[in-house]
Write an enzyme that holds these catalytic residues in place. Structure first.
Site, short mmCIF file in Angstrom:
data_model
loop_
_atom_site.label_atom_id
_atom_site.label_comp_id
_atom_site.label_asym_id
_atom_site.label_seq_id
_atom_site.Cartn_x
_atom_site.Cartn_y
_atom_site.Cartn_z
N HIS A 1 51.99 31.34 44.08
CA HIS A 1 50.57 31.01 43.99
C HIS A 1 50.31 29.73 43.21
O HIS A 1 49.42 28.97 43.53
CB HIS A 1 49.83 32.18 43.36
CG HIS A 1 50.02 33.44 44.15
ND1 HIS A 1 49.84 34.68 43.64
CD2 HIS A 1 50.40 33.60 45.43
CE1 HIS A 1 50.10 35.56 44.57
NE2 HIS A 1 50.46 34.94 45.66
N ARG B 1 42.53 27.87 55.95
CA ARG B 1 43.48 29.00 55.98
C ARG B 1 42.92 30.15 55.14
O ARG B 1 43.12 30.19 53.93
CB ARG B 1 44.83 28.56 55.41
CG ARG B 1 45.56 27.52 56.25
CD ARG B 1 46.89 27.15 55.61
NE ARG B 1 47.81 26.51 56.52
CZ ARG B 1 48.12 25.23 56.51
NH1 ARG B 1 47.57 24.43 55.61
NH2 ARG B 1 48.99 24.74 57.37
N CYS C 1 46.70 20.57 64.07
CA CYS C 1 46.54 20.75 62.62
C CYS C 1 47.85 21.06 61.89
O CYS C 1 47.82 21.55 60.77
CB CYS C 1 45.50 21.82 62.32
SG CYS C 1 45.91 23.44 62.99
C1 PEP Z 1 50.87 25.63 62.05
O1 PEP Z 1 51.59 26.59 62.31
O2 PEP Z 1 51.05 24.48 62.48
C2 PEP Z 1 49.70 25.80 61.17
C3 PEP Z 1 48.84 24.83 60.98
O3 PEP Z 1 49.56 26.99 60.53
P1 PEP Z 1 50.43 27.42 59.26
O4 PEP Z 1 51.18 26.21 58.79
O5 PEP Z 1 49.44 27.94 58.27
O6 PEP Z 1 51.30 28.47 59.84
#
Ligand code: PEP
Ligand code: MG
Length: 754
Positions: free
Chosen positions: A368, A475, A681
């Site tokens: 965290h 997120r 993203c």
């Molecule tokens: C991804 O998987 O590219 C994403 C943006 O989500 P995370 O990194 O939170 O799994």
């Protein structure tokens, strides 16, 4: 079974008398081993102390061959004594020589003794020595005897640690260790470079008064201290600045719960009953906890135990009348905080403007404190082995959060090289800041949308600072990950509302809970899975346990209060999963409408494209969704069947390989053709060369970590979409492991910085 002669209280009293004598350490140690042997009815009592070079040297013995003192030694991990030091926990056996770890030291003559009980001499959770008793006959030492020996080891720890005589007789290596430069290779957990001076997070509280004079009084002090601890947590909770973030509150609430833990309190009272002062009892129990903590494999349990550890330190400081932590004191303007570990609330306690960096002996990518350090843009190096022991307050230090290197008291050439780097970065930052108000438009007039990824309240100021177009990925699981229990609907709504308020007119895309895989909630029963990344996670969990999902959707819909709302679902692998998720959202809308709540003015529902199977369902999917966001981190791991967190696989396959880029091109072109907004993203969006390739394959909207907006925008403002598209298209006609070198070439030729 023989019992102790006189018990621990008598022994402690005798030890106090010995310690008060104006004798050398050696003489006192020798007297102590005799006393312990007599008190515990043992034929042998020996003290091994750690010397520089990780050797445990026999410093004193009653019963073994006296000629072996200062001659016999074992490495940490070697023999029973070495094992005790390595594990930092007691070892109790009635048949020492059959123990798999037994190592024979002929010079000591210990072959005559069958029974063996050894305990670590601990300082700050680390073994600095080992105290052993042995008996000829086979016997098992009782729990009380183990306890008594552990208490005695504490007295030894104090004597050894504070005795100048012993230091003088040590190899001078340890003294030199605090003067010379050190280079530690840790793990890069949060990017950036910190050049500054050491602030020890927990100024060591040295417990000097170990043996109780008046046990009833010590019980009282302990009760008073724990009462004050609880009050101080309550005060912190009531003083909490709402702008500091809900995450801070959740951590403090967990602390409050621990401070009322009966098991913890009763263990400390038990230790007082054996004859310790209140401070010594706290340290004793904390040492046990810490030793336990260090053996835990599960990082989430370690994280919780760390909170306990932190709490014990707070209590220790209350009892000894010391200030809370370094955070409460005036710290230099270029502070590099050094700690064994730290909870997220503790990091939030520091004045952000004075903290340049953070170095932890522990720490992991998912802990965290790492999440919060990234959100606060504080460079963080984890796994900095022995760093706390090697530094002194105010030492010059460098923490490189990009490479994981730490330089303690760096030489002037290292310092100069890093100063150059920092100056260079600062200049670049100033250039990026100047671009803040300008839109990301290419030289041939294409507007590229640049959004930020976020997940905590502390992330929100970045949206404005970076001059981003919105939040492309929020997120939501981070709030759940740093909480001690499921956030209630009220807490969820309040976070989502603050996010929407901070974003103003700019769009925010919330992602529904993506838990499972590496994102484990400490309070949720964790089922062990063979392949968690491909397991019961994200939308799969949401659809199988709809109550949690519906609660979150309700919180989101309510938070929007008449504004537009955008939500996407992670790890969708088939169209039907999207349909079912949407049906649940529709159901929540109907519920809220029925109860007279204001609904969002518009609801946009999208999918994250993370599973390759969606490629062959794209036509149908694009008729159903309002937008698509490619999660290239997960997509790449499934595309190449290559674990994204595996250090050996990092860099093995490149996102800029022909197959991956062709795949991304086909997603973008299908979405563009269907008129469905498409965004990407994953981490690659934040790397200028990768972002350039993404534009080359048709993306016009990307979302990244806030610090990347400046460099990516600068790249875009020097880029021509036409020429990058042409270049990438040509390159994609052939197979390449990566087209990165060609793109670097392209950037250099076109004067594009990256
Ligand atoms: C991804 O998987 O590219 C994403 C943006 O989500 P995370 O990194 O939170 O799994
Ligand atoms: Mg993902």
């Amino acid at each position: 079974m023989p019992t102790s002669a006189g018990g621990p209280r008598v022994l402690l009293r005798q030890l106090r008398e010995v310690m008060a004598e104006p004798e050398s350490t050696q003489i006192r140690l020798d007297k102590i081993t005799v006393l312990i042997a007599a008190n515990m009815v043992a034929e042998v009592c020996s003290v091994y102390l750690l010397r520089a070079g990780h050797q445990l040297e026999l410093f004193s013995t009653e019963g073994l061959n006296p000629d072996s003192v200062h001659k016999a030694s074992l490495g940490v991990g070697e023999g029973l004594v070495g094992k005790i030091a390595a594990d930092a926990k007691p070892l109790n056996t009635s048949d020492a020589q059959s123990h798999p770890s037994f190592a024979y030291l002929p010079e000591t003559g210990e072959e005559d003794y069958q029974s063996f009980l050894g305990v670590p001499v601990l300082r700050g959770g680390y073994a600095i020595g080992v105290l052993v008793v042995q008996n000829r006959v086979a016997r098992h030492y009782s729990d009380e005897e183990v306890e008594a020996l552990q208490t005695t080891a504490m007295v030894l720890a104090e004597m050894v640690g504070s005795d100048a005589m012993l230091v003088a007789s040590e190899d001078i290596d340890d003294d030199i260790a605090h003067i010379k430069s050190h280079h530690i290779r840790g793990v890069a957990l949060a990017g950036g470079i910190a050049l500054g001076h050491v602030v020890l997070h927990e100024p060591r509280v040295v417990v000097t008064n170990i043996i109780a004079e008046d046990i009833a009084h010590e019980h009282e002090r302990l009760d008073k201290g724990t009462g004050e601890l609880r009050d101080s947590i309550d005060r912190m909770l009531s003083r909490l600045d709402p702008s500091r973030g809900g995450e801070h509150r959740e951590v403090l609430e967990a602390y409050r719960m621990f401070a009322h833990d009966r098991g913890w309190l009763s263990k400390m009272h038990e230790a007082v009953t054996t004859g310790l002062t209140a401070e010594a009892a706290v340290e004793r129990v904390q040492n046990d906890n810490r030793a336990r903590l260090m053996r835990q494999k599960d990082p989430y349990i370690r994280e919780r135990l760390h909170d306990f550890d932190d709490l014990a330190n707070r209590l220790l400081r209350i009892l000894s009348g010391r200030a809370a932590t370094a955070a409460a004191e005036e710290i230099p303007e270029d502070a590099v905080i050094v700690a064994r570990n730290m909870g997220p609330a503790e990091l939030l306690d520091y004045d952000r403007d004075r903290v340049r960096g953070l170095i932890l002996e522990d720490g992991s990518p998912t802990s965290h404190v790492t999440i919060v350090a990234r959100a606060l843009d504080i460079p963080l190096v984890g796994s900095g082995e022995r760093v706390v022991d090697l530094v002194d307050p105010d030492d010059p230090i460098i923490a490189d959060g990009d490479s994981g290197e730490v330089y303690i008291r760096p030489s002037s050439d290292v310092e100069e090289a890093y100063s150059d780097k920092v100056r260079f970065r600062a200049r670049r930052q100033a250039q990026y800041a100047a671009l803040r108000g300008s839109p990301a438009v290419t030289t041939d007039g294409h507007r590229i949308r640049l959004s930020v990824n976020a997940g905590l309240l502390v992330d929100l100021p970045h949206l404005e600072e970076a001059g981003a177009d919105g939040i492309g990925l929020f997120r939501t699981e981070l709030q759940f990950m740093i909480a001690s229990a499921f956030p209630r609907m009220r807490e969820q709504t309040s976070l989502y509302r603050s996010v929407l308020e901070a974003a103003g007119d700019k769009p925010v895309v919330f992602r529904s809970l993506d838990i499972g895989s590496d994102k484990v909630l400490p309070y949720l029963k964790h089922v062990k899975e063979e392949n968690p990344a491909m397991g019961w996670r994200a939308i799969r969990m949401s659809l199988d346990r709809p109550a949690l999902f519906r609660l979150q959707m309700r919180a989101l819909l309510r938070a929007a209060g008449g504004k537009p709302m955008r939500v996407m679902f992670p790890m969708v692998a088939e169209v039907d999963e999207f349909r079912r998720a949407r049906a649940l959202v529709d159901h929540e809308c109907a519920f809220l409408r029925k109860h007279g709540h204001t609904l969002p003015s518009e609801i946009h529902l999208g999918v994250m494209f993370e599973v390759p199977s969606l490629m062959w369902q794209l036509d149908e999917l694009l008729t159903l969704v309002d937008f698509v966001s490619v999660g290239s981190n997960d997509l790449q791991q499934f595309f190449y069947a290559s674990d994204r967190g595996h250090p050996r696989l990092a860099g093995r396959y490149d996102a800029l390989s022909t197959p991956m880029l062709r795949f991304l091109r086909d997603i973008a072109s299908a979405a563009n053709k269907a008129g469905v907004p498409v965004n990407l993203c994953g981490e690659m969006a934040g790397r200028p060369i990768d972002a350039m390739a993404l534009i080359g394959v048709g993306f016009r909207s990307i979302s990244m970590t806030p610090a990347a907006i400046g460099p990516v925008k600068e790249m875009i403002m020097a880029l021509s979409v036409e020429s990058i598209t042409e270049t990438v298209e040509l390159l994609l006609r052939e197979s390449h492991h990566t087209i990165r070198p060609q793109l670097v070439d392209f950037a250099q030729k076109h004067n594009i910085s990256f």
